[in-house]
Each structure stands twice: as C-alpha cells, then as structure tokens.
Scaffold this motif. Structure first.
Motif, PDB file in Angstrom:
ATOM      1  N   GLU A   1     -17.067 -65.335  85.637  1.00 52.58           N
ATOM      2  CA  GLU A   1     -17.864 -65.225  84.425  1.00 52.58           C
ATOM      3  C   GLU A   1     -19.269 -64.774  84.801  1.00 52.58           C
ATOM      4  O   GLU A   1     -19.859 -65.276  85.736  1.00 52.58           O
ATOM      5  CB  GLU A   1     -17.925 -66.581  83.725  1.00 52.58           C
ATOM      6  CG  GLU A   1     -18.540 -66.512  82.352  1.00 52.58           C
ATOM      7  CD  GLU A   1     -18.446 -67.847  81.628  1.00 52.58           C
ATOM      8  OE1 GLU A   1     -19.475 -68.257  81.090  1.00 52.58           O
ATOM      9  OE2 GLU A   1     -17.368 -68.443  81.630  1.00 52.58           O
TER      10      GLU A   1
ATOM     11  N   SER B   1     -23.336 -64.267  83.914  1.00 53.91           N
ATOM     12  CA  SER B   1     -24.365 -64.968  83.150  1.00 53.91           C
ATOM     13  C   SER B   1     -24.929 -64.047  82.072  1.00 53.91           C
ATOM     14  O   SER B   1     -24.744 -62.824  82.110  1.00 53.91           O
ATOM     15  CB  SER B   1     -25.486 -65.422  84.083  1.00 53.91           C
ATOM     16  OG  SER B   1     -26.203 -64.296  84.552  1.00 53.91           O
TER      17      SER B   1
ATOM     18  N   GLU C   1     -27.998 -63.281  81.743  1.00 51.07           N
ATOM     19  CA  GLU C   1     -28.948 -62.397  82.417  1.00 51.07           C
ATOM     20  C   GLU C   1     -28.238 -61.185  83.023  1.00 51.07           C
ATOM     21  O   GLU C   1     -28.745 -60.066  82.992  1.00 51.07           O
ATOM     22  CB  GLU C   1     -29.720 -63.146  83.514  1.00 51.07           C
ATOM     23  CG  GLU C   1     -30.655 -64.212  83.011  1.00 51.07           C
ATOM     24  CD  GLU C   1     -29.964 -65.538  82.670  1.00 51.07           C
ATOM     25  OE1 GLU C   1     -28.802 -65.749  83.098  1.00 51.07           O
ATOM     26  OE2 GLU C   1     -30.577 -66.337  81.961  1.00 51.07           O
ATOM     27  N   GLU C   2     -27.059 -61.431  83.600  1.00 47.27           N
ATOM     28  CA  GLU C   2     -26.298 -60.327  84.192  1.00 47.27           C
ATOM     29  C   GLU C   2     -25.813 -59.363  83.110  1.00 47.27           C
ATOM     30  O   GLU C   2     -25.882 -58.146  83.279  1.00 47.27           O
ATOM     31  CB  GLU C   2     -25.114 -60.872  84.999  1.00 47.27           C
ATOM     32  CG  GLU C   2     -25.559 -61.585  86.266  1.00 47.27           C
ATOM     33  CD  GLU C   2     -24.432 -62.322  86.959  1.00 47.27           C
ATOM     34  OE1 GLU C   2     -24.370 -62.232  88.199  1.00 47.27           O
ATOM     35  OE2 GLU C   2     -23.615 -62.985  86.278  1.00 47.27           O
TER      36      GLU C   2
END
Length: 180
Positions: free
Chosen positions: A33, A35, A37-38
C-alpha cells in the motif's frame, strides 16, 4: 530512494531518467500500500510529465555496435559447441564476459554504426573471437554457485511510456483518489 525523493530529483533536474522510472515502478510493484504522500508525489509527477515541466528521457538513442558483434560471434560458437556436446551455454553470460573486456563502439546513426562495424571487422575481429572463446572456456569451467540467481528483465514493455505507467499505477492503487 523513495518516490517523493525521486519526484523531487526529477523536478530539480527537469527530467525523469529510465532508471528513476524503473525505481518508481519497482517501488509501486512491491509495495502493498502506498501512502497519501506517495500518491500525491506520483500525481504531481504525472501532471509535470503531461505539461512538459518534466521530460521523460528516452530509453536509448544510440547503440553499441560491439554488442551485436559479440552476440553474433557468441551465438555462432555456442551453436557449434552445443551441436557437438551435451553442454548448454548461456549466451548472456558469455556475451557479458566478452563485452566487459572489449572496447565499446557506440553510434547514433546508421552511417556511424556501419563505420563502427567496418572498423571492428578490420581492427578487432581477432580480439572479439579471443574474448568470446575465453568467455566460453570460463563458462564451461565455472563453479556452480548462486543457482538461485535470476535473469535481468525489463520492468516495462517497450510500448508503454512513463505517463501511462504512472497513470495506471495511480488508477489501480487509488481508484477514488480524485473523488475524495
């Protein structure tokens, strides 16, 4: 490097290299998974690629003529050996060994490639044959270590660009991201 660092570096440089693209792909493929932010970094990257703020560097606009010469010689020798023995040889291992011991002959045009081929035939054909023969000799007498090693494989098909990859990754990992 993580995705945010890669995207930041791409913005600083103004381009996304094939190795940066591969690293992002590897991270996305192996992560269970991502984040928020990613996802945001990938979204930012995709937008910059679409607007031209970041340019995806092409994979290759040049060739090493030595590679094709060594592959040709290797395949010829391997076919001779395999036809007369029970040995099975790995062309990649043999070519890599020989290439590491021969000078590169890069070209960006067909004319340049033809020049390099002619030059190699005149000046380097014996050296190419020697290095391929040495590679085969070493391959046949190598110890059987690292049986679990895996062959280098491309992480993307030649027809899929970085924008398409990032878009499909975003879509598959966060189908409702834009709707939230």
């Amino acid at each position: 490097m993580n995705i945010q660092e890669i995207v930041e570096q791409a913005f600083n440089n103004g381009y996304l290299t094939p190795s940066m693209e591969a690293e992002v792909g590897k991270i996305c493929e192996t992560a269970t998974e991502l984040s928020v932010e990613e996802y945001m970094a990938l979204d930012k990257l995709m937008g910059a690629l679409l607007t031209g703020d970041i340019v995806a560097m092409p994979r290759k606009h040049f060739i090493n003529v030595m590679e094709e010469l060594v592959l040709s010689e290797s395949l010829t020798r391997i076919a001779q050996i395999e036809a007369t023995s029970d040995s099975t040889l790995e062309v990649g291992d043999i070519a890599a060994y020989a290439l590491n011991r021969l000078p590169p002959l890069y070209a960006t045009t067909e004319e340049g490639a033809n020049y390099q081929r002619e030059k190699a035939e005149q000046e380097l054909s014996e050296l190419i044959t020697e290095q391929v023969n040495e590679a085969i000799k070493r391959y046949l007498h190598r110890p059987d270590f690292y049986p679990e090693r895996t062959v280098i494989q491309s992480t993307s098909s030649p027809n899929s660009g970085v924008v398409k990859q990032v878009s499909s990754l975003l879509e598959s990992y966060a189908p409702d991201f834009e709707n939230e």
